[in-house]
Design an enzyme around this catalytic site. Structure first.
Site, PDB file in Angstrom:
ATOM      1  N   CYS A   1      36.523  26.446  33.734  1.00 47.69           N
ATOM      2  CA  CYS A   1      37.117  27.014  34.930  1.00 47.69           C
ATOM      3  C   CYS A   1      35.981  27.696  35.667  1.00 47.69           C
ATOM      4  O   CYS A   1      35.021  27.029  36.028  1.00 47.69           O
ATOM      5  CB  CYS A   1      38.276  27.950  34.594  1.00 47.69           C
ATOM      6  SG  CYS A   1      37.956  29.105  33.262  1.00 47.69           S
TER       7      CYS A   1
ATOM      8  N   ASN B   1      33.172  28.247  45.448  1.00 44.46           N
ATOM      9  CA  ASN B   1      32.178  28.775  44.510  1.00 44.46           C
ATOM     10  C   ASN B   1      30.792  28.201  44.763  1.00 44.46           C
ATOM     11  O   ASN B   1      29.780  28.814  44.428  1.00 44.46           O
ATOM     12  CB  ASN B   1      32.600  28.482  43.065  1.00 44.46           C
ATOM     13  CG  ASN B   1      33.346  29.646  42.435  1.00 44.46           C
ATOM     14  OD1 ASN B   1      32.734  30.639  42.056  1.00 44.46           O
ATOM     15  ND2 ASN B   1      34.653  29.534  42.350  1.00 44.46           N
TER      16      ASN B   1
ATOM     17  N   TRP C   1      36.655  31.620  30.257  1.00 40.72           N
ATOM     18  CA  TRP C   1      37.295  32.421  29.230  1.00 40.72           C
ATOM     19  C   TRP C   1      38.778  32.687  29.487  1.00 40.72           C
ATOM     20  O   TRP C   1      39.435  33.354  28.702  1.00 40.72           O
ATOM     21  CB  TRP C   1      36.572  33.751  29.001  1.00 40.72           C
ATOM     22  CG  TRP C   1      36.179  34.542  30.198  1.00 40.72           C
ATOM     23  CD1 TRP C   1      36.908  34.725  31.337  1.00 40.72           C
ATOM     24  CD2 TRP C   1      34.958  35.264  30.379  1.00 40.72           C
ATOM     25  NE1 TRP C   1      36.227  35.526  32.207  1.00 40.72           N
ATOM     26  CE2 TRP C   1      35.018  35.878  31.654  1.00 40.72           C
ATOM     27  CE3 TRP C   1      33.820  35.471  29.578  1.00 40.72           C
ATOM     28  CZ2 TRP C   1      33.986  36.667  32.167  1.00 40.72           C
ATOM     29  CZ3 TRP C   1      32.797  36.267  30.086  1.00 40.72           C
ATOM     30  CH2 TRP C   1      32.874  36.867  31.364  1.00 40.72           C
TER      31      TRP C   1
END
Lengths: 324, 658
Positions: free
Chosen positions: B338, B250, B342
């Site tokens: 995370c 990421n 959600w």
């Protein structure tokens, strides 16, 4: 429901008039019976080379033979040992647990035993047919099937007293060689040739029944565990020796105490009763789908997993039913 | 109604999954909200209703001699196999269902037409049953360390967060806004759970947009504020629930995770729960195992292991355990995130809360927990559970996994939860059913825009009304298991995770234990209560009589033997009486002539050949089955009359006559 050992047909296809007559008298005119052979068709055929065999269709025309291969002896012992190893391995990761459980094949044996017992019960109950069960010697898988079938069919076997009677009849008096089979435990490295956990397999199947029908057995898991302990090492003479003959020779009844007498005592008895029991007059048909057959944690994880919360739950159930 | 090409088809067969020979014939109806199958039998006319919202997939299979098979798979794991005689009818039904199961507008959903015949007042009351402000107050906030912030009052800061969030006292609006700009989807750190006992807290957010080297002063200040809100500890844990590799990947996209060098006094931890795509595939594989026909033990165990499902459940549980420990035992606050905060974040925060606080193990508390960590914090119900037709890649069994974690805990701690398995199963069912408005849309903002509370009903009110069905008889609020934190074993514990056949094989009644201990014990409890009330009444009467008498009669009441006395429970023994098929081959009996050789291989005892017919598990046609005669065996209250044949003196119950 009848049991025996294998007919000694042998390679020359011997016949025995008396045996045929005996099996003939059991059935009425035109009635059909079933023979459940706990060996595979292949193994049964091969047994002829060793002097054994199966009942030929021509000599026993009223009987239809069904083969349901149930493992016993060395393969069963190995299966047990592998499962115990998998359970006690502290490093076992979640990733491979189910694979190890499966490769032990233990649950497969439980499924097969229950299925065969159900088949026998179905023949008796649904087909109104007589059933003869035998394997090779008639002392291992045969007894497994006949005892389980009776539990399934007969509500009187599901009471504490009835269950004791069932064990006496179908395991002890019928000559299951406890001394040989329960010589050592699965953790022992010395693997005796005659060792095999048939009795444990039977009690595992009984536990599966109690899980699926929690209200229908008068006794609980504690009884099964106690019986297992005593089959392997006991202060009582009930599971000694390999046959009634040996017990008589060793004067077991005169020189030892009976486990049943011990369990009968009121201060002991209440530990083994199932507080949820209520008499169920019907036949109890278990599901043998894989989802319905579970690992008997109370036995296999007995010393590994803390059972405090489950014991508290049991105490709570007792409390609720006794109406404190 | 415009999507329904064929509202009614006759002579349709509904096949039983376990026994393909057990089929019933009936009529299939398609309505605007349901598919309904009605059996033809003159007495029973059993109906099977399936909501369109529940339909997950429809498969039209190859036409055979008997007709055209249609397989409907539902989100609540029901699998319905129909055989429609005419291929063209089957095609019409198929096309209609495809459209009906994929609504494009919210108004098509059942909740907007569902009418439980309550008035406006009752509807409103239903929605007020769960009040989050009350909940935060119960936790102990706002207080010296935490305050309520309305910085998001118009959803201006974060459109997936609620209008009211709790933040540390030292977090000013400036800090919050600045932090939100540095977080994926603007989901800044906010309070999920506050532990009154030691001021430790669980906060949740999404990933920081840190890339390889970006920093944000306000975000760092936000984390400091969280730390300062807990004077008992000089650091906080930052838990990233993703696998390390994913988090690192990421970073290349300008997101990532908190660098311990930049954020003072944090201890960073990866927990490694896989993403929604992995979970979707895992469930798919597990369901394939469930659909196997006559699987062997090996097929089942290998299939289950291959799916990895239980491994994922354990990963979520382990994360929850880590956080609960940090809060309860170390007294350290935890920030959980995370990617978007959600999915995995919701799972892990709610598991941790459940472990920490016994309130969430009560029925009301559980509803509050879901409302707090899932509904208010913007879990994307619509995308994840397909309220409307959308991207199939967004679908994932996220809340199902949480619900399963709860069930696994219930199995390990049977006395610790006020509710039972049925409660969990019904909640899961309604998350997909869209019969109630609680789980619609993707955020509080969307629900308000749709005016959900004015146009639909609340599931919580419905469940609460029927709460007697959902109670766990073993629960006692004063039991040791229900107090304080739950401590599930972490290792070794692989074997503790069981396959939940009650959920994934829910509709295959033959697989489950045929006798319900829960129902039995609930009935016992009820009867005990009744008897106790009767006892009280009788004792009062006795006391009154005693007063008026000279009082030289002794009364002793005998301890009742409960198990024998208990006569009102009707055990459903009919289920016990149906054998499944114990053999696999399909030769009928007894058509073979005796002369056909020795090797008579496996023979089947087919249901068709058995003398007594056992159609459905629920029907009692068999002579043997049926209800036992369970008349009450002895009078309740007071004592027992000594039996006539006992010659003994009964120094047991002697009671006052009349």
């Amino acid at each position: 429901l009848l049991r025996s050992s294998q007919p000694l047909t042998g390679p020359n296809r011997r016949r025995c008039r008396e045996d045929e007559k005996l099996l003939g008298t059991i059935l009425d005119e035109g009635e059909r019976g079933f023979i459940i052979d706990t060996r595979s068709a292949q193994a049964a055929k091969q047994a002829r080379m060793g002097g054994g065999g199966t009942e030929p269709k021509s000599s026993y025309p009223q009987w239809r033979r069904l083969h349901r291969a149930l493992d016993r002896g060395r393969p069963l012992q190995e299966s047990f040992a592998r499962l115990v190893e998998a359970c006690s391995d502290p490093s076992a990761s979640m990733d491979r647990w189910l694979g190890r459980l499966d490769s032990s094949r233990w649950l497969g044996h439980v499924k097969a035993a229950l299925s065969t017992a159900c088949l026998a019960a179905q023949c008796l109950d649904r087909e109104d047919s007589k059933v003869l069960v035998h394997g090779a010697e008639g002392t291992d898988t045969t007894l497994l099937v006949t005892a389980l079938a009776q539990l399934i069919l007969d509500p009187s076997c599901r009471t504490l007293e009835g269950f004791q009677g069932l064990l006496e009849r179908e395991w002890i008096e019928a000559g299951h060689p406890f001394h040989l089979r329960c010589a050592r435990s699965a953790s022992s490295h010395a693997r005796g040739k005659q060792e095999a956990p048939l009795f444990l397999l039977f009690l595992d199947c009984v536990w599966q029944l109690s899980r699926q029908f929690p209200l229908s057995l008068e006794f609980g898991e504690q009884l099964l565990l106690t019986l297992l302990d005593n089959a392997y090492a006991s202060a009582f003479g009930t599971f000694l020796c390999n046959s009634e003959r040996e017990r008589s020779l060793c004067k077991v009844k005169e020189s030892t105490h009976s486990l049943w007498a011990w369990l009968e005592q009121p201060e002991e008895k209440h530990k083994y009763l199932n507080p949820l029991y209520s008499h169920n007059p019907l036949v109890i048909w278990p599901s043998v789908e894989p989802q319905s057959i579970q690992l008997w944690q109370g036995f296999f994880l007995r010393w590994i997993r803390p059972s405090q919360h489950l014991e508290e739950a049991r105490a709570e159930i007792q409390r609720l039913v006794e109406g404190n | 109604m415009e999507h329904i090409r064929m509202p009614k088809v006759e002579n349709v067969r509904l096949l039983d999954r376990l026994s393909s020979r057990r089929a019933v014939v009936g009529t299939l109806y398609l309505t605007a909200t349901h598919v309904i199958f009605v059996e033809n039998g003159s007495e029973t006319r059993k109906e099977t209703w399936v909501l369109h919202s529940q339909i997950s997939s429809i498969e039209k299979q190859a036409t055979t001699a008997t007709g055209c098979p249609l397989l409907i798979r539902c989100k609540n794991f029901q699998v319905i196999q129909l055989v429609i005689p005419q291929e063209r009818d089957c095609h019409d039904v198929y096309i209609s269902l495809i459209r009906l199961a994929r609504p494009v507008k919210y108004e098509e959903l059942y909740c907007f037409s569902f009418n439980p015949k309550l008035d406006k007042e009752e509807r409103e009351q239903g929605w007020k049953l769960v009040d989050l402000n009350e909940e935060y107050n119960r936790m102990g906030v706002p207080n010296n360390y935490w305050q309520i912030s309305d910085v998001n009052r118009d959803y201006g800061v974060c459109d997936s967060y609620p209008t009211e969030v709790y933040v540390p006292k030292s977090a000013t609006a400036h800090i919050i806004v600045g932090s939100s700009k540095f977080r994926s989807r603007r989901r800044f750190p906010a309070l999920s759970y506050y532990c009154k006992g030691n001021n430790a807290s669980i906060c949740r957010s999404s990933q920081p947009l840190s890339g390889f080297s970006a920093r944000c002063l306000e975000d760092e200040q936000m984390l400091q504020a969280i730390r300062k809100a807990n004077p008992g500890s000089d650091f906080i844990y930052v838990v990233d629930t993703r696998p390390k590799l994913n988090a690192m990947a990421n970073r290349a996209a300008g997101k990532g995770y908190e660098n311990e060098d930049n954020y003072s006094n944090i201890k960073f931890q990866f927990i490694g729960i896989e993403n929604i795509h992995v979970m979707r595939n895992s469930l798919q594989k597990m369901l394939e195992v469930c659909e196997l026909k006559s699987p062997s033990m090996s097929d089942f165990l290998w299939g289950l292991e291959n799916s990895g499902w239980l491994k994922h459940i354990k990963a979520i549980m382990d994360a929850g355990i880590f956080i609960a420990k940090a809060v309860a035992e170390e007294g350290v606050s935890v920030l959980v995130h995370c990617s978007d905060g959600w999915d995995r974040t919701a799972q892990v925060c709610s598991v941790a809360s459940l472990l920490l606080d016994p309130y969430y193990r009560t029925m009301k508390g559980f509803m509050v927990l879901i409302e707090k960590d899932w509904v208010s914090f913007g879990h994307k119900f619509n995308h994840r559970y397909g309220n409307l037709d959308g991207d199939p890649k967004e679908i994932s069994p996220v809340i199902d996994q949480f619900i399963e974690c709860v069930w696994q805990l219930m199995e390990q701690f049977p006395c610790a939860f006020e509710f039972n398995e049925r409660f969990l199963i019904h909640i899961q069912h309604h998350i997909y059913s869209c019969q109630f408005g609680n789980f619609l849309c993707n955020s509080q903002k969307e629900r308000r825009e749709l005016k959900i509370k004015e146009r639909t009903y609340s599931l919580w009110a419905h469940l609460w009304k029927n709460r007697a069905d959902y109670l766990n008889p073993l629960y006692r609020s004063d039991h040791s298991q229900t107090q304080g934190t739950l401590h599930p074993q972490i290792a070794p514990c692989n074997f503790l995770y069981k396959f939940w056949s009650g959920m994934y094989n829910r509709f295959e009644k033959g697989l489950h234990p045929r006798q319900s201990v829960t129902d039995y014990l609930m009935a016992v409890k009820e009867e005990t209560q009744q008897l106790e009330e009767e006892l009280e009444v009788l004792q009062e009467r006795l006391a009154n009589l005693q007063k008026s008498q000279s009082g030289n009669n002794k009364v002793k009441s005998k301890q009742q033997d409960r198990s024998k006395q208990f006569g009102l429970y009707t055990s459903n023994n009919s289920l016990a009486n149906t054998p499944q098929e114990y053999s696999n081959d399909l030769k009928s009996f007894p058509s073979r002539s005796p002369s056909q050789g020795d090797e008579d291989s496996a023979l089947i005892l087919t249901q068709d050949n058995l003398k007594s017919s056992d159609p459905d598990l629920s029907a009692n046609s068999d002579q043997e089955s049926g209800v036992e005669d369970l008349s009450c065996r002895s009078p309740s209250g007071g004592g027992c009359l000594p039996s006539e044949d006992s010659g003994k003196d009964s120094d047991e119950a002697v009671f006052l006559a009349g």
